[in-house]
Design a protein around this motif. Structure first.
Motif, PDB file in Angstrom:
ATOM      1  N   ASP A  83     -24.875  -7.977 -56.686  1.00 14.25           N
ATOM      2  CA  ASP A  83     -25.937  -8.627 -55.956  1.00 14.25           C
ATOM      3  C   ASP A  83     -25.329  -9.501 -54.860  1.00 14.25           C
ATOM      4  O   ASP A  83     -24.410 -10.275 -55.100  1.00 14.25           O
ATOM      5  CB  ASP A  83     -26.767  -9.477 -56.919  1.00 14.25           C
ATOM      6  N   GLY A  84     -25.868  -9.378 -53.638  1.00 14.20           N
ATOM      7  CA  GLY A  84     -25.272 -10.063 -52.499  1.00 14.20           C
ATOM      8  C   GLY A  84     -25.240 -11.570 -52.648  1.00 14.20           C
ATOM      9  O   GLY A  84     -24.231 -12.223 -52.372  1.00 14.20           O
ATOM     10  N   LEU A  85     -26.358 -12.166 -53.089  1.00 11.26           N
ATOM     11  CA  LEU A  85     -26.405 -13.618 -53.210  1.00 11.26           C
ATOM     12  C   LEU A  85     -25.545 -14.101 -54.371  1.00 11.26           C
ATOM     13  O   LEU A  85     -24.948 -15.182 -54.311  1.00 11.26           O
ATOM     14  CB  LEU A  85     -27.854 -14.084 -53.385  1.00 11.26           C
ATOM     15  N   GLN A  86     -25.489 -13.291 -55.435  1.00  7.26           N
ATOM     16  CA  GLN A  86     -24.614 -13.645 -56.534  1.00  7.26           C
ATOM     17  C   GLN A  86     -23.158 -13.628 -56.075  1.00  7.26           C
ATOM     18  O   GLN A  86     -22.342 -14.462 -56.470  1.00  7.26           O
ATOM     19  CB  GLN A  86     -24.816 -12.672 -57.704  1.00  7.26           C
ATOM     20  N   VAL A 205     -29.496 -11.851 -45.516  1.00  2.00           N
ATOM     21  CA  VAL A 205     -28.137 -12.292 -45.842  1.00  2.00           C
ATOM     22  C   VAL A 205     -27.516 -11.342 -46.863  1.00  2.00           C
ATOM     23  O   VAL A 205     -26.345 -10.952 -46.758  1.00  2.00           O
ATOM     24  CB  VAL A 205     -28.141 -13.735 -46.383  1.00  2.00           C
ATOM     25  N   GLU A 206     -28.322 -10.927 -47.833  1.00  2.00           N
ATOM     26  CA  GLU A 206     -27.833 -10.015 -48.857  1.00  2.00           C
ATOM     27  C   GLU A 206     -27.410  -8.678 -48.237  1.00  2.00           C
ATOM     28  O   GLU A 206     -26.382  -8.095 -48.600  1.00  2.00           O
ATOM     29  CB  GLU A 206     -28.907  -9.793 -49.917  1.00  2.00           C
ATOM     30  N   ALA A 207     -28.198  -8.223 -47.277  1.00  3.76           N
ATOM     31  CA  ALA A 207     -27.855  -6.968 -46.608  1.00  3.76           C
ATOM     32  C   ALA A 207     -26.548  -7.105 -45.835  1.00  3.76           C
ATOM     33  O   ALA A 207     -25.730  -6.176 -45.790  1.00  3.76           O
ATOM     34  CB  ALA A 207     -28.985  -6.565 -45.667  1.00  3.76           C
ATOM     35  N   ALA A 208     -26.327  -8.269 -45.215  1.00  2.05           N
ATOM     36  CA  ALA A 208     -25.084  -8.491 -44.472  1.00  2.05           C
ATOM     37  C   ALA A 208     -23.878  -8.455 -45.405  1.00  2.05           C
ATOM     38  O   ALA A 208     -22.828  -7.903 -45.054  1.00  2.05           O
ATOM     39  CB  ALA A 208     -25.149  -9.838 -43.753  1.00  2.05           C
ATOM     40  N   ILE A 209     -24.037  -9.008 -46.598  1.00  2.00           N
ATOM     41  CA  ILE A 209     -22.945  -9.015 -47.569  1.00  2.00           C
ATOM     42  C   ILE A 209     -22.642  -7.595 -48.033  1.00  2.00           C
ATOM     43  O   ILE A 209     -21.488  -7.167 -48.109  1.00  2.00           O
ATOM     44  CB  ILE A 209     -23.298  -9.900 -48.775  1.00  2.00           C
ATOM     45  N   PRO A 231     -28.735 -12.893 -39.450  1.00  2.00           N
ATOM     46  CA  PRO A 231     -29.881 -12.814 -40.363  1.00  2.00           C
ATOM     47  C   PRO A 231     -31.111 -13.548 -39.837  1.00  2.00           C
ATOM     48  O   PRO A 231     -32.236 -13.051 -39.964  1.00  2.00           O
ATOM     49  CB  PRO A 231     -29.343 -13.451 -41.650  1.00  2.00           C
ATOM     50  N   PHE A 232     -30.920 -14.729 -39.239  1.00  2.00           N
ATOM     51  CA  PHE A 232     -32.067 -15.443 -38.641  1.00  2.00           C
ATOM     52  C   PHE A 232     -32.664 -14.626 -37.507  1.00  2.00           C
ATOM     53  O   PHE A 232     -33.887 -14.433 -37.422  1.00  2.00           O
ATOM     54  CB  PHE A 232     -31.617 -16.811 -38.117  1.00  2.00           C
ATOM     55  N   GLN A 233     -31.808 -14.146 -36.616  1.00  2.00           N
ATOM     56  CA  GLN A 233     -32.295 -13.454 -35.427  1.00  2.00           C
ATOM     57  C   GLN A 233     -32.963 -12.123 -35.750  1.00  2.00           C
ATOM     58  O   GLN A 233     -33.731 -11.593 -34.940  1.00  2.00           O
ATOM     59  CB  GLN A 233     -31.142 -13.239 -34.448  1.00  2.00           C
TER      60      GLN A 233
END
Length: 779
Positions: A83-86, A205-209, A231-233
């Motif tokens: 998991d990206g956030l993990q 953000v998770e997708a970026a990771i 991610p913001f943009q």
């Protein structure tokens, strides 16, 4: 740099450059204010870094690299299933986050104090028409900047706004924590919190990771773009989102670049550069016009003032001098009144208002410095003393000693308070109290401090080393409970947190302000090293392989580092001679082998760094125990003699230890990592050996040609180190050729193995090595 050809086990390091440091849990400081993946990607995003540096990965939950490193360190995690956030969570500095366990221990403003400052900051953040989205709150030490930051966060959290998370992220730097005194985890930690606090941002953000898990190895500037800006943009209408506040406290506490040099350096060499880098990262984030505002809190260091006053910053920064906003004297009065009332209730004192005639004198004495007032309160809140008597004593004694103190600066008042606290300790106990303080401060910097030891463990080790009765060291410091965390409730705190505020440590180090209570830190270092040598005297050939007691194991682990820290500060010939006489008397061969025995068992203090690394970090290695150059020999011929003896003892002990390990029936190291680090130490020592004229006759070189059954794994690891750095023209190639020739001459069965290490040597198209008898004749 990471190399595709060098597939070592995770955590393995090569011989050039200090290895990665062991994991240490993060901590907080109590008080008012805190003082492989793609190799080309790493190169691309670290062009500004020097090739002779690599990031120190202290206390990480997983490897994070932000610059080229020496050696091959590989993270074999399968990111596609994580998991990206993990994943971000495990790389973040969780202790730097406000809501963490450490965050709960940080100070808050006392109710009814600092209200003007807190309202000013919140009003600035909520002002939608404000042009300046960065506020810099500054003040000297002890003005409660960290308390203000925590209170602003708490106040915003309870406000009923149109969205749930007005504070998007926090980062509390602190020089006492390896994961919080450098920017290594700064961007990752902010990104993790923003993804958690802004629901629509999390999936981006998770997708970026997941698309680039190696991002955590890349430059902070690149992380900032990929984990926050893009991610913001990618969100439609992100500019209309509510503005979240990002709180960054203690930039002046960011003192370590996270870069580790082959040459030992101090944090002072890093701090200006690294603090400005953090400010530039903040400015870069701000320049993308994201729905974020930034609250920065720090001391007004000269370079910070200059940088924030530069043209690129001055138009976007709102400065706020904490020492000039609000009624500081009234804040202290509110705090003192409430605390004295509490103490009166806790101690069963009736008529609290009548019991404290010194209250106003205490308030005047503080001159608005909350640290001064809170230190006095802690001093008199003694369950074994009379609070009224203690307060009267400390106020009257201070004024009698220095009647002009009322008109001095708050720090002069604070230092006089510290002197009075020291004077309040029984006079007969003061020499031991000072000695223990010297021991503690002399053992900092990676021996007693720096390994995550708790207060209880550190003092137990100190008692064992010094020969004091159990509990003796801690008992000597108990009268200093107002300035040190030495009560029973603090036994599980890290020893790094011992000083409640850095001003007391600085007070003790400066004889001009501490007078008779000044500590001799160099004396503490010398005594500490002497303690360690005394402990090592119990290690003999008969005890090798046995499990040593806790204190001896600690001594075996840290003695080399302690000597490295002490050598440059030794003050006299007498000190050096005394140390070396003890050193020469040791069974050093047994000590070296026992160190590797303990290391192979994965003792709790050991990480992925050889305990002997600090001795091998000297070039040449054999000079480690020579006389320090700053000590004049003068008319002391014995000094040169004992230096030669110490050097010879060190070299012969290394010869015997490595030869014994290579000829072993059973190698005293069962893990690939331990074997690799022993091999790394041996390779460093071989630099000295090969420089000798008759190096082919050296016993270690001969042992490399005739490894025993238990030494084959170590032999292969040493050969691999030599091969990895050989270019066919240097000393390594000459040594490899000689060893290969011996193996061929003796028809060693190692060469019959399908994966024997010399296949790479032969593939380098080097000149074919011949047996020594044919090549060099009988010598």
């Amino acid at each position: 740099m990471l190399g595709a050809k060098r597939q070592l086990s995770q955590g393995t390091v090569d011989d050039d450059g200090p290895p990665i440091q062991p994991r240490r849990s993060s901590t907080t400081q109590a008080g008012t204010d805190h003082e492989e993946n793609d190799d080309s990607s790493v190169r691309t995003h670290n062009q500004w870094t020097q090739n002779n540096w690599h990031y120190d990965q202290s206390s990480s939950n997983a490897p994070i690299f932000n610059a080229p490193i020496y050696g091959s360190v590989y993270n074999t995690a399968q990111f596609s299933t994580v998991d990206g956030l993990q994943f971000l969570y495990h790389h973040a500095a969780m202790g730097a986050i406000h809501g963490s366990e450490e965050g709960n221990q940080r100070p808050r403003c006392h109710p009814g104090t600092r209200e003007v400052v807190v309202r000013r900051i919140i009003g600035w953040h909520l002002n939608k028409d404000g042009r300046k989205k960065i506020m810099w709150v500054h003040a000297p030490a002890a003005y409660g900047k960290t308390a203000v930051a925590g209170t602003v966060k708490d106040e915003l959290d309870v406000m009923k706004l149109s969205f749930d998370t007005p504070v998007g992220a926090t980062f509390f730097f602190w020089r006492g924590s390896p994961e919080r005194n450098s920017p290594t985890r700064f961007i990752v930690t902010l990104a993790y919190q923003l993804a958690e606090s802004i629901p629509e941002l999390g999936p981006r953000v998770e997708a970026a990771i997941k698309s680039k898990p190696g991002i955590v190895k890349m430059a902070l500037e690149f992380q900032l773009i990929k984990l926050i800006v893009e991610p913001f943009q990618s969100l439609s209408g992100y500019s209309d989102m509510p503005t979240r506040l990002v709180i960054i406290d203690g930039i002046d506490e960011c003192i370590n670049s996270g870069l580790e040099s082959r040459v030992e350096k101090t944090y002072a060499e890093d701090q200006e550069h690294v603090q400005l880098r953090v400010l530039k990262l903040i400015h870069r984030l701000h320049s993308h016009h994201l729905p974020l505002s930034f609250l920065i809190l720090s001391r007004p260091e000269v370079w910070i003032v200059r940088h924030l006053g530069s043209p690129s910053f001055c138009d976007v920064v709102e400065p706020l001098d904490l020492s000039e906003v609000g009624d500081l004297m009234n804040d202290v009065q509110t705090f003192v009144r409430a605390e004295l009332s509490r103490i009166a209730r806790d101690h069963g004192l009736e008529g609290a208002d009548k019991e404290w005639p010194e209250e106003q004198r205490l308030i005047r004495r503080s001159q608005g410095n909350m640290l001064y007032a809170s230190t006095v309160i802690r001093h008199i809140d003694d369950p074994y003393g009379d609070p009224r008597h203690l307060l009267t004593e400390i106020i009257d004694s201070s004024w009698t000693t220095n009647p002009t103190i009322l008109h001095s600066s708050p720090f002069s008042s604070l230092y006089e308070l510290y002197r009075q606290i020291m004077r309040s300790c029984p006079e007969r106990n003061r020499p031991l109290m000072i000695e223990v303080l010297e021991d503690i401060m002399g053992m900092s910097g990676g021996t007693l401090f720096g390994f995550g030891n708790t207060v209880e463990t550190a003092f137990r080790l100190l008692d064992g080393l010094s020969g004091r009765p159990p509990g003796g060291s801690l008992k000597a410091l108990r009268p200093l409970h107002s300035v040190l965390l030495v009560g029973r409730q603090h036994e599980n705190r890290r020893i790094d947190d011992l000083f409640i505020h850095s001003t007391f440590r600085e007070f003790l180090k400066e004889p001009d302000i501490s007078f008779d209570f000044a500590v001799d830190i160099i004396g503490g270092k010398e005594r500490h090293f002497s303690y360690l040598l005394n402990c090592l005297a119990s290690v003999t050939a008969e005890t090798v392989g046995e499990q040593p007691d806790e204190v001896t194991a600690f001594a075996l682990e840290v003695w080399c580092r302690a000597w490295a820290k002490l050598k440059s500060s030794l003050r006299s010939k007498t000190s050096y001679l005394r140390m070396m006489e003890k050193f020469i008397a040791l069974d050093l061969t047994a000590c070296i082998i026992q160190v590797y025995h303990i290391f192979s068992q994965g003792g709790p203090q050991f990480g992925v760094i050889s305990p002997l690394f600090w001795a091998f970090n000297t070039s040449p290695t054999s000079t480690c125990f020579l006389k320090p150059p700053h000590i004049d020999v003068g008319e002391c011929p014995d000094m040169l003699s004992i230096a030669d003896k110490a050097t010879a003892h060190w070299k012969s002990s290394l010869d015997n230890a490595f030869t014994s390990l290579l000829h072993a029936t059973v190698l005293p190291s069962s893990t690939p990592l331990a074997t690799a680090l022993i091999a790394g130490d041996c390779r460093r020592y071989l630099v000295d050996v090969i420089a000798e004229a008759n190096w082919r006759e050296h016993k270690l070189v001969q042992a490399l040609g005739t490894p025993g059954p238990g030494g084959i794994a170590l032999f292969k690891a040493i050969i691999k180190y030599l091969l990895d750095k050989s270019d066919g023209r240097d000393w390594r190639s000459e040594l490899l050729g000689h060893i290969y020739g011996v193996l061929v001459r003796d028809q060693n069965p190692i060469l019959e193995e399908e994966d024997h290490p010399f296949r790479r040597f032969l593939a380098l198209d080097l000149e074919k090595a011949r047996p020594p008898d044919a090549e060099h004749g009988h010598q």
